[in-house]
Design a protein around this motif. Structure first.
Motif, short mmCIF file in Angstrom:
data_model
loop_
_atom_site.label_atom_id
_atom_site.label_comp_id
_atom_site.label_asym_id
_atom_site.label_seq_id
_atom_site.Cartn_x
_atom_site.Cartn_y
_atom_site.Cartn_z
N ALA A 167 -22.68 56.10 3.34
CA ALA A 167 -22.99 55.96 1.91
C ALA A 167 -22.01 56.79 1.07
N THR A 168 -21.66 57.99 1.56
CA THR A 168 -20.71 58.84 0.82
C THR A 168 -19.33 58.17 0.75
N LEU A 169 -18.86 57.64 1.87
CA LEU A 169 -17.55 56.98 1.89
C LEU A 169 -17.54 55.76 0.98
N ILE A 170 -18.61 54.99 1.02
CA ILE A 170 -18.68 53.80 0.17
C ILE A 170 -18.68 54.19 -1.31
N SER A 171 -19.36 55.29 -1.64
CA SER A 171 -19.37 55.72 -3.05
C SER A 171 -17.97 56.11 -3.51
N TYR A 172 -17.19 56.76 -2.60
CA TYR A 172 -15.81 57.09 -2.97
C TYR A 172 -14.96 55.84 -3.12
N ILE A 173 -15.18 54.86 -2.25
CA ILE A 173 -14.43 53.59 -2.36
C ILE A 173 -14.68 52.95 -3.72
N ALA B 289 -5.02 52.52 0.55
CA ALA B 289 -4.90 53.37 1.73
C ALA B 289 -6.23 54.05 2.07
N TYR B 290 -6.92 54.55 1.03
CA TYR B 290 -8.22 55.21 1.27
C TYR B 290 -9.24 54.21 1.79
N THR B 291 -9.25 53.01 1.18
CA THR B 291 -10.23 52.00 1.60
C THR B 291 -10.01 51.60 3.05
N GLN B 292 -8.75 51.47 3.45
CA GLN B 292 -8.48 51.11 4.84
C GLN B 292 -8.94 52.20 5.80
N LEU C 267 -13.24 54.16 9.48
CA LEU C 267 -14.20 55.21 9.87
C LEU C 267 -15.63 54.69 9.79
N ILE C 268 -15.93 53.89 8.78
CA ILE C 268 -17.28 53.31 8.67
C ILE C 268 -17.57 52.38 9.84
N LEU C 269 -16.56 51.59 10.24
CA LEU C 269 -16.74 50.71 11.40
C LEU C 269 -17.00 51.51 12.68
N LEU D 79 -8.00 59.56 7.54
CA LEU D 79 -8.53 59.73 6.19
C LEU D 79 -7.99 61.01 5.55
N ALA D 80 -7.87 62.09 6.36
CA ALA D 80 -7.36 63.36 5.82
C ALA D 80 -5.91 63.22 5.38
N LEU D 81 -5.10 62.50 6.15
CA LEU D 81 -3.69 62.30 5.78
C LEU D 81 -3.57 61.47 4.50
N VAL D 82 -4.44 60.47 4.34
CA VAL D 82 -4.43 59.68 3.11
C VAL D 82 -4.77 60.57 1.92
N LEU D 83 -5.79 61.41 2.05
CA LEU D 83 -6.18 62.31 0.96
C LEU D 83 -5.09 63.35 0.69
#
Length: 461
Positions: free
Chosen positions: A79-85, A99-102, A107-109, A144-148
């Protein structure tokens, strides 16, 4: 025994079965009657039961229990990741959003797969799966950390700080996700710590003081997560060990209960039912040691008890061999039934076979001890009532004229012989020869009986 007994008289503390040395209660799992609760041995730091079966049982139990918490954390994280998306397009450029969505979607999958895995039998049976699952989780979180880190100009957080936060979140989640597998968690966490420290030391543009504080902060999460996983595992194992010990005690108590009461009767009592049953064709067997009163005056108490123990033990073995149900002992007399609640032998034939074996055992005992042990046995078949009464020292007992007639008939039996009623004679005449006789039984009157000698005897008592 030189007088008649009414078997309906309740047992007294001096003549019930607890006075017999041969009725020692059984044990289970190596626990004796007075043993304290025993816990399975377990290594202290690495959290593992020494017995492999106990370890597997614990892991299945713990992974079932921990699964609910793991799934709840997965839902929160997703839910947290989806809210950021959803929020990212308002703050990041299109390339950053994609990039973040991918990375977040991957990670969600992974978490969805882990969610589904926790509901399978393979998850319960294969605890080593935790390691590859969280290796994949670490890879996804690194992505995800590298994207951020690449979005640092927009977030305002330095790349190494953002990476530290993401790895710390993963370590805390893993402290719950490694269910009962502290050793695997320790290996995974140490490897993650080493890789993060290596990445931090080799990344350019970071001051030494920033490297030290970042690594220190991450180490705080690292140590907290290790201790949390270790302590949760330790507590779960202690609870499991205590439950196992309680289960062993419960099983032992049930075994003792089934030694006193038939299993079906015990279940009915636990359910709060009144236990009362009617039997239309019960065969009662009453065995009495002849001349026991004079014998008790000649022998020492210890010798007397030893002889009684030999007699009752022999009667128990013979009853078990022929499927009779032992009811109780009354002084030096032994009462059993066929066709009762817990009887494998259903009729008078089992009673006669029991009598033959018991007389043969008495003759062997007389030869070995030098004491002329002889018995009279009375058998009658008819209706009776059985049940459990009272609230302490429970036993399944039987009442009715059938038992009283059997107790009276033993007085009419020859030494080392048996006297049966006409009802029993009809059932057993094909396997035993009898002499018909007319006897007067106390409280009953003149009755037709059938007597048979089953072993060597004389008329002396």
């Amino acid at each position: 025994m030189d007088q008649d007994w009414d078997v309906r008289v309740p047992l007294s503390p001096d003549n019930d079965e607890r006075s017999l040395p041969h009725t020692a209660p059984p044990t289970r799992h190596g626990l004796g009657p007075a043993s304290p609760l025993a816990s399975p041995p377990m290594s202290a730091f690495l959290q593992r039961f020494e017995d492999s079966e106990t370890e597997r049982a614990f892991l299945r139990t713990e992974r079932v229990e921990r699964g609910q918490a793991i799934r709840a954390l997965i839902l929160i994280a997703a839910a947290t990741l989806i809210s950021y998306i959803i929020l990212n397009p308002m703050h990041f450029p299109r390339e950053g959003v994609v990039a973040y969505t991918q990375a977040a979607g991957a990670l969600i999958l992974l978490m969805a797969g882990f969610f589904a895995l926790t509901r399978t039998q393979i998850y319960l049976d294969k605890p080593w799966l935790d390691l590859p699952v969280f290796i994949l989780m670490a890879a996804g979180m690194k992505w995800l950390a590298l994207v951020l880190a690449g979005l640092a100009p927009y977030t305002g957080f330095p790349p190494h700080v953002m990476a530290m936060v993401q790895m710390a979140i993963l370590v805390v989640f893993a402290s719950v996700g490694f269910a009962g597998t502290f050793r695997l968690f320790l290996i995974w966490a140490l490897a993650l710590m080493a890789l993060f420290a290596l990445w931090l030391m080799t990344r350019s543009g970071i001051s030494d003081i920033s490297r030290v504080y970042t690594l220190t902060n991450f180490s705080t999460f690292f140590v907290f997560a290790l201790y949390f996983n270790w302590d949760v595992d330790r507590r779960a194992r202690k609870v499991f060990a205590a439950n196992a010990a309680l289960e062993a005690e419960r099983a032992k108590t049930e075994e003792l209960l089934y030694n006193v009461l038939p299993q079906e009767v015990a279940a009915r009592l636990r359910a709060g039912e009144a236990v009362a049953d009617s039997f239309s064709d019960l065969t009662a067997i009453f065995v009495d040691l002849a001349g026991f009163s004079p014998l008790s005056k000649r022998l020492s108490p210890g010798h007397l008890v030893k002889l009684l123990n030999l007699f009752f033990s022999a009667a128990d073995h013979c009853a078990e061999r022929h499927g009779l149900e032992k009811v109780k002992t009354i002084g030096d007399a032994y009462l059993a039934v066929a066709g009762g609640m817990a009887s494998a032998g259903r009729d008078g034939k089992a009673a006669i076979l029991f009598a033959r074996d018991l007389i043969a055992e008495l003759e062997i005992m007389a030869a070995e001890t030098g004491v002329p042990l002889k018995a009279r046995i009375g058998v009658h078949t008819g209706p009776a009532v059985g049940g459990v009464i009272g609230s302490t020292r429970l036993a399944y007992d039987y009442w009715g004229d059938t038992l009283n007639i059997a107790s009276r008939l033993q007085g009419a039996a020859p030494l080392n012989g048996v006297a049966v009623s006409e009802a029993t004679w009809f059932q057993t005449r094909t396997i035993q020869d009898y002499e018909e006789q007319s006897v007067i039984l106390k409280g009953i009157g003149e009755t037709r009986a059938y007597a048979a000698r089953l072993g060597a005897s004389d008329e002396e008592e």
